[in-house]
Design a protein around this motif. Structure first.
Motif, PDB file in Angstrom:
ATOM      1  N   LEU A 170      -4.393  42.243  -5.237  1.00  0.00           N
ATOM      2  CA  LEU A 170      -2.873  41.694  -4.933  1.00  0.00           C
ATOM      3  C   LEU A 170      -2.600  40.751  -3.958  1.00  0.00           C
ATOM      4  O   LEU A 170      -2.123  39.643  -4.144  1.00  0.00           O
ATOM      5  CB  LEU A 170      -2.182  42.940  -4.401  1.00  0.00           C
ATOM      6  CG  LEU A 170      -1.901  43.963  -5.458  1.00  0.00           C
ATOM      7  CD1 LEU A 170      -1.248  45.308  -4.927  1.00  0.00           C
ATOM      8  CD2 LEU A 170      -0.919  43.469  -6.536  1.00  0.00           C
ATOM      9  N   MET A 171      -3.779  40.553  -2.839  1.00  0.00           N
ATOM     10  CA  MET A 171      -3.754  39.454  -1.990  1.00  0.00           C
ATOM     11  C   MET A 171      -4.094  38.097  -2.949  1.00  0.00           C
ATOM     12  O   MET A 171      -3.481  37.013  -2.512  1.00  0.00           O
ATOM     13  CB  MET A 171      -4.706  39.848  -0.860  1.00  0.00           C
ATOM     14  CG  MET A 171      -4.472  40.741   0.086  1.00  0.00           C
ATOM     15  SD  MET A 171      -3.007  40.344   1.167  1.00  0.00           S
ATOM     16  CE  MET A 171      -3.811  38.769   1.921  1.00  0.00           C
ATOM     17  N   GLY A 172      -5.015  38.106  -3.682  1.00  0.00           N
ATOM     18  CA  GLY A 172      -5.569  37.118  -4.517  1.00  0.00           C
ATOM     19  C   GLY A 172      -4.099  36.552  -5.198  1.00  0.00           C
ATOM     20  O   GLY A 172      -3.946  35.324  -5.472  1.00  0.00           O
ATOM     21  N   ALA A 173      -3.495  37.593  -5.829  1.00  0.00           N
ATOM     22  CA  ALA A 173      -2.261  37.085  -6.598  1.00  0.00           C
ATOM     23  C   ALA A 173      -1.311  36.582  -5.897  1.00  0.00           C
ATOM     24  O   ALA A 173      -0.662  35.591  -6.380  1.00  0.00           O
ATOM     25  CB  ALA A 173      -1.616  38.491  -7.482  1.00  0.00           C
ATOM     26  N   LEU A 174      -0.812  37.019  -4.659  1.00  0.00           N
ATOM     27  CA  LEU A 174       0.104  36.552  -3.871  1.00  0.00           C
ATOM     28  C   LEU A 174      -0.372  35.092  -3.289  1.00  0.00           C
ATOM     29  O   LEU A 174       0.642  34.490  -3.369  1.00  0.00           O
ATOM     30  CB  LEU A 174       0.386  37.359  -2.516  1.00  0.00           C
ATOM     31  CG  LEU A 174       0.805  38.862  -2.730  1.00  0.00           C
ATOM     32  CD1 LEU A 174       0.641  39.623  -1.526  1.00  0.00           C
ATOM     33  CD2 LEU A 174       2.340  38.640  -3.189  1.00  0.00           C
ATOM     34  N   ARG A 175      -1.504  34.710  -3.126  1.00  0.00           N
ATOM     35  CA  ARG A 175      -1.924  33.552  -2.791  1.00  0.00           C
ATOM     36  C   ARG A 175      -1.717  32.573  -3.983  1.00  0.00           C
ATOM     37  O   ARG A 175      -1.670  31.311  -3.774  1.00  0.00           O
ATOM     38  CB  ARG A 175      -3.369  33.318  -2.438  1.00  0.00           C
ATOM     39  CG  ARG A 175      -3.717  34.136  -1.307  1.00  0.00           C
ATOM     40  CD  ARG A 175      -5.065  33.409  -0.522  1.00  0.00           C
ATOM     41  NE  ARG A 175      -5.658  34.221   0.591  1.00  0.00           N
ATOM     42  CZ  ARG A 175      -6.083  35.282   0.708  1.00  0.00           C
ATOM     43  NH1 ARG A 175      -6.525  35.984  -0.226  1.00  0.00           N
ATOM     44  NH2 ARG A 175      -6.389  35.963   1.925  1.00  0.00           N
ATOM     45  N   ASN A 176      -1.781  32.979  -5.348  1.00  0.00           N
ATOM     46  CA  ASN A 176      -1.482  32.134  -6.300  1.00  0.00           C
ATOM     47  C   ASN A 176      -0.055  31.772  -6.695  1.00  0.00           C
ATOM     48  O   ASN A 176       0.239  31.098  -7.666  1.00  0.00           O
ATOM     49  CB  ASN A 176      -1.989  32.792  -7.732  1.00  0.00           C
ATOM     50  CG  ASN A 176      -3.758  32.671  -7.386  1.00  0.00           C
ATOM     51  OD1 ASN A 176      -3.985  31.584  -6.959  1.00  0.00           O
ATOM     52  ND2 ASN A 176      -4.409  33.441  -8.164  1.00  0.00           N
ATOM     53  N   ILE A 177       0.985  32.464  -6.041  1.00  0.00           N
ATOM     54  CA  ILE A 177       2.618  31.995  -6.307  1.00  0.00           C
ATOM     55  C   ILE A 177       2.649  30.883  -5.393  1.00  0.00           C
ATOM     56  O   ILE A 177       2.338  30.539  -4.334  1.00  0.00           O
ATOM     57  CB  ILE A 177       3.108  33.344  -5.677  1.00  0.00           C
ATOM     58  CG1 ILE A 177       2.847  34.595  -6.317  1.00  0.00           C
ATOM     59  CG2 ILE A 177       4.559  32.934  -5.627  1.00  0.00           C
ATOM     60  CD1 ILE A 177       3.390  35.828  -5.652  1.00  0.00           C
ATOM     61  N   ASP A 178       3.568  30.056  -6.302  1.00  0.00           N
ATOM     62  CA  ASP A 178       3.902  28.745  -5.821  1.00  0.00           C
ATOM     63  C   ASP A 178       4.630  28.865  -4.265  1.00  0.00           C
ATOM     64  O   ASP A 178       5.706  29.478  -4.785  1.00  0.00           O
ATOM     65  CB  ASP A 178       4.477  27.829  -6.937  1.00  0.00           C
ATOM     66  CG  ASP A 178       4.797  26.376  -6.343  1.00  0.00           C
ATOM     67  OD1 ASP A 178       4.614  26.031  -5.160  1.00  0.00           O
ATOM     68  OD2 ASP A 178       5.057  25.808  -7.459  1.00  0.00           O
ATOM     69  N   PRO A 179       4.458  28.430  -3.490  1.00  0.00           N
ATOM     70  CA  PRO A 179       5.122  28.429  -2.307  1.00  0.00           C
ATOM     71  C   PRO A 179       6.490  27.680  -2.307  1.00  0.00           C
ATOM     72  O   PRO A 179       7.372  27.895  -1.401  1.00  0.00           O
ATOM     73  CB  PRO A 179       4.096  27.798  -1.077  1.00  0.00           C
ATOM     74  CG  PRO A 179       3.170  26.923  -1.832  1.00  0.00           C
ATOM     75  CD  PRO A 179       3.057  27.647  -3.168  1.00  0.00           C
TER      76      PRO A 179
END
Length: 288
Positions: A170-179
Motif C-alpha cells: 500500500l505504501m508503494g501504491a500511495l507513492r504512485n498517486i499523482d500529488p
C-alpha cells in the motif's frame, strides 16, 4: 516472426519444464490420487469413495467452517487496519522508510518463530496479553487451552501477520498517486477525509484488488499459524483445525493420502470460485 518464435523456445524451455514438473504435474497427480485409496506406495482405484467419506466427515466440515470464518473476519479487518496504518505513515510520519522496514520485518521472519513468541503472549496464566487485560479490569480468557477461543486466537494472529505485506504494498501504491490531485483538492478546500475517500481510495482500488486476492488465497491456505500457536496441534479437540491442517493430518498422521487429496481438490475448487467472484466484484467497483 516465426524465426523469432523458434529462437525463443530454447529460452522458454527451462521455465516450461520447471512449471510442468513442479506445478502442472502435481495438480494432475493430486486429482488422480483423490480417486485412489490405500497407502502412498500401494494405491488402488476406489472411485468416489474418498469424496463420499469427506462429505460425511464432521471434522472436514469443521475445518471448512473455521477456514471460511477465518477468511471472512481476518481479511477485511487486516486490510482495513493496513490501509489506516499505511495512510498514517504516508501522510503524517517523516521517516517513512524506518517504519516500512519495521512493519515488513514480520513478513521475512519465520512464522513458526513468531508463533512460538505469540504462544507465550497468549498464555492464559502469565501471557502479556492477559496481563494487560487484567490491568484494564477486562476478562482474560485462556486463548490457547480453551476450545471456544482457538479460532479467535488464530484470527488475531492472522490479522497481525498480514499487516507487514499489506502495508508495504500500500505504501508503494500511495507513492504512485499523482500529488497534483491533492494540490487541486487543497485549492478547492477539500478536507482530509474528502481527499482520502475521493482521491486516495479510488486510486488504491487496483492495489486493493490484488491484496484482497492474495489475502483470501492465503487465508484459505492457513496452516503454519495453527501449527505454531498450538505446538503442532489444531487446538484442544481439534477446535482450531483448518482445511490445510485437515489435509496434513489425513496425509501425514492418519495415512490416508486419497482422502487428503480429495480434500485438496475441494479446497482448490473453493479458492478458485471465491477468487473468481472477488475479481468480478472488484472489477465492477473499479468501473463505477
Amino acid at each position: 516472426m516465426k524465426t523469432n518464435q523458434k529462437k525463443a523456445w530454447p529460452f522458454l524451455a527451462p521455465t516450461i519444464i520447471f512449471v510442468t514438473f513442479f506445478s502442472i504435474y502435481p495438480i494432475l497427480r493430486t486429482f488422480v490420487m483423490s480417486f485412489q485409496s490405500g497407502s502412498l506406495i500401494n494405491l488402488s482405484w476406489s472411485g468416489l469413495s474418498n469424496y463420499q467419506y469427506l462429505f460425511k466427515d464432521p471434522e472436514f466440515w469443521l475445518a471448512i467452517k473455521n477456514t471460511a470464518l477465518y477468511a471472512l473476519i481476518s481479511v477485511p479487518i487486516g486490510l482495513a487496519i493496513s490501509i489506516l496504518l499505511a495512510w498514517i505513515i504516508f501522510s503524517k510520519v517523516k521517516h517513512k522508510s524506518f517504519f516500512e522496514t519495521t512493519f515488513f520485518m514480520p513478513y521475512v521472519t519465520s512464522t513458526i518463530a513468531i508463533g512460538i513468541v505469540f504462544r507465550y503472549i497468549f498464555n492464559g496464566d502469565y501471557g502479556l496479553l492477559n496481563f494487560v487485560l487484567r490491568c484494564l479490569h477486562l476478562p482474560a480468557p485462556n486463548w490457547i487451552d480453551d476450545p471456544s477461543m482457538s479460532l479467535t486466537t488464530i484470527i488475531i494472529f492472522g490479522i497481525w501477520t498480514s499487516l507487514a505485506f499489506n502495508i508495504v504494498i500500500l505504501m508503494g501504491a500511495l507513492r504512485n498517486i499523482d500529488p497534483n490531485f491533492y494540490t487541486v483538492a487543497d485549492m478547492y478546500g477539500a478536507s482530509g477525509a474528502e481527499k482520502f475517500w475521493r482521491i486516495t481510495m479510488p486510486e488504491l482500488i487496483p492495489t486493493l484488488a490484488f491484496l484482497l486476492t492474495m489475502n483470501i488465497i492465503g487465508a484459505f491456505k492457513v496452516y503454519t499459524s495453527v501449527y505454531a500457536l498450538f505446538n503442532g496441534q489444531a487446538g484442544v479437540g481439534n477446535s482450531g483445525t483448518t482445511a490445510v491442517f485437515y489435509i496434513y493430518n489425513k496425509f501425514q498422521i492418519v495415512g490416508t493420502p486419497g482422502v487428503a487429496m480429495a480434500a485438496t481438490v475441494v479446497l482448490f475448487i473453493i479458492i478458485l470460485f471465491i477468487t473468481f467472484l472477488q475479481r468480478k466484484m472488484m472489477k465492477k467497483i473499479g468501473e463505477n
